[in-house]
Write an enzyme that holds these catalytic residues in place. Structure first.
Site, mmCIF file in Angstrom:
data_model
loop_
_atom_site.group_PDB
_atom_site.id
_atom_site.type_symbol
_atom_site.label_atom_id
_atom_site.label_comp_id
_atom_site.label_asym_id
_atom_site.label_seq_id
_atom_site.Cartn_x
_atom_site.Cartn_y
_atom_site.Cartn_z
ATOM 1 C CE LYS A 294 -4.073 -1.798 2.588
ATOM 2 N NZ LYS A 294 -4.941 -1.500 1.779
ATOM 3 N NE ARG B 59 -10.989 -9.434 -1.995
ATOM 4 C CZ ARG B 59 -11.277 -8.612 -2.795
ATOM 5 N NH1 ARG B 59 -11.746 -8.769 -3.949
ATOM 6 N NH2 ARG B 59 -11.316 -7.156 -2.572
#
Ligand code: BES
Ligand code: MN
Ligand code: ZN
Length: 487
Positions: free
Chosen positions: A262, A336
């Site tokens: 990130k 996920r």
């Protein structure tokens, strides 16, 4: 009692109930905006002449407005409810939350319950929550608030729920150096032991080689870049009855993105990436305290998503619990991957309902803003839970599963891919991915709380800065309704 690294906790006002307000206590008085000016909707703690005094001071009764008056030696703290015609539980919670934060150096106060014990108690306990973390000088000795005219059962239930929200906030506010997967699992075990007279919870932790041996390939893949190994924590509560509810919550204790690193701006907020698991812990503790007649199993996958020489790479293929495979094209879509394993495991026990919560997608903030949870799942149950959320003051909105994304989910080398590399519909895509791990006959809901779990701005209403505790109350209310056969 050893509490691992969970020593810094938030503080709140201390509540007690009594038939009358102590003479020395400051009175919290709600006021409202009527058609013909300022109104005093309840007067039990208000002195003669208060309305006139307030009017001359220019009080309007708007939401967020507070004033302090000294009359005959007693302090009155007024708090605005907004429009007199629109007073509902949420307006009351907010007004008492604002009042609790406005207490300042007042150490003894009283509040009355004409507007409902639950809303007043929740407003006070949620609104007064303050997290001072590790400040070496901390002058925060909390006020004692006497709640007058309370319904005692309702008071006890509201305290149980608010305490659970604040417990969840404490976990989310704790920096990742103190709350890495093993420490987090240890905290859950220690607290279940410490609280065992009040709440009957069983905790099982799967970690180390066990995870790979039992087939939790998603959790292993996300956790293996960190020295702090992943854990799968299973908490159960059995209150009897014939309903079985599975809870699943994302427990990424810090999300750097992994090899798909990130940008550094605001990366510190990723200590909140375990907010879904913290909410499920708050919810199962509340269900146990309230002795709800249901069976609840919470599955909480915990991992630290780090880049390293041992991290999962883009292009890797992983095998989830139950055998489905994923092509990992972006290691920052890690939530996920761990949720897939936990959902598959949770559903092996054939629950009637699956409630899952996760700080899953930045796209949730783009679609619904920072305060509204995206709700995806089985049509009816999804709409029910979204409505429950709005009812308890945790804004929530249904989002669709998109037919056209079935194609985008396909991978040339695995059963599915973890990202679609499009700018459109990211929240729905994540929901569609998760749906592949939920059996047809399970009533399922996914709560994307990327925005709602963390308040990066100033406090408002009864929501503090930083961890908000969302969506604990939505989940507790959903479990309560299922237990009462109202879903
Ligand atoms: N934890 C983040 C989602 C998030 C973003 C939570 C902002 C709170 C605030 C999640 O793991 C993530 O990185 N999602 C990616 C997915 C993308 C790579 C498909 C995102 O939303 O950018
Ligand atoms: Mn991520
Ligand atoms: Zn994440």
């Amino acid at each position: 009692m050893k509490l691992n690294n969970f020593s810094a906790r938030g503080t709140t006002v201390a509540l007690r109930t009594a038939d009358t307000a102590p003479t020395t206590a400051a009175r919290i008085v709600p006021i409202a905006k009527g058609d013909d000016g300022l109104e005093l909707p309840v007067t039990s703690l208000a002195p003669e002449g208060l309305l006139d005094a307030l009017s001359s001071l220019g009080a309007k009764g708007g939401a967020g407005e507070t004033l302090r008056l000294l009359i005959d030696g007693t302090v009155y703290l007024t708090t605005g409810l907004g429009n007199a015609d629109d007073i509902d539980d949420e307006a009351v919670r907010r007004a008492y939350g604002v009042a609790a934060r406005a207490l300042g150096d007042i150490k003894e106060a009283a509040a009355s319950c004409e507007f409902g014990t639950q809303a007043v108690v929740e407003g006070l306990l949620l609104g007064s929550y303050k997290y001072a973390g590790f400040k070496s000088e901390n002058d925060n000795s909390p006020a004692i608030v006497t709640v007058v005219g309370a319904d005692q059962d309702e008071f006890d239930r509201a305290v149980a729920v608010a305490d659970s929200v604040n417990f969840s906030r404490d976990l989310v506010n704790t920096p990742a150096a103190f709350l890495y997967p093993e420490a987090y699992a240890g905290i859950v075990k220690d607290l279940a032991e410490e609280w065992k007279d009040e709440v009957d919870l069983t905790v099982e932790v799967i970690s180390g080689d066990q995870l790979a041996q039992q087939g939790f390939g998603g959790i292993v893949a996300v956790g293996k870049g960190s020295k702090n190994g992943p854990q799968l924590v299973h908490v159960s509560y059995d209150g009897g009855g014939d309903k079985h509810i599975a809870l699943v919550g994302k427990g990424i204790t810090f999300d750097t993105g992994g090899i798909s690193l990130k940008p550094s701006a605001n990366m510190e907020d990723m200590i909140s990436d375990m907010g879904g698991s913290a909410a499920q812990l708050g919810a199962i503790v509340a269900a146990a305290k309230l002795k709800l007649p249901v069976r609840v199993d919470a599955w909480l996958p915990m991992a630290e998503n780090m880049p390293s020489g041992n991290a999962t790479r883009p292009g890797d293929v992983i095998t989830h619990y139950g055998g489905k495979t994923s092509e990992v094209l972006n290691t920052d879509a890690e939530g996920r991957l761990v949720l897939a394993d936990a959902i598959a495991r949770a559903c092996e026990d054939n629950p009637n309902y699956l409630i899952e919560a996760a700080t899953l997608t930045g796209a949730q903030l783009v679609a619904l803003g920072a305060r509204t949870t995206a709700v995806i799942g089985s049509d009816e149950f999804r709409d029910t839970v979204a409505e429950i959320g709005r009812g308890v003051g945790e804004p929530a909105w249904a989002m669709p599963l998109l037919e056209e994304q079935e194609e985008e989910l396909k991978s040339p080398v695995a059963d599915m891919r973890n990202v679609h590399n499009k700018r459109t519909g990211g929240t729905s895509f994540a929901g569609l991915y998760l749906s592949k791990f939920v059996p047809e006959d399970v009533e399922w809901v996914h709560l994307d709380i990327a925005g709602p779990a963390w308040n990066g701005g100033s406090p408002y209403g009864y929501v503090p800065a930083r961890a908000t505790g969302a969506p604990v109350r939505t989940i507790v209310e959903t479990i309560s309704r299922i237990a009462a056969d109202q879903v």
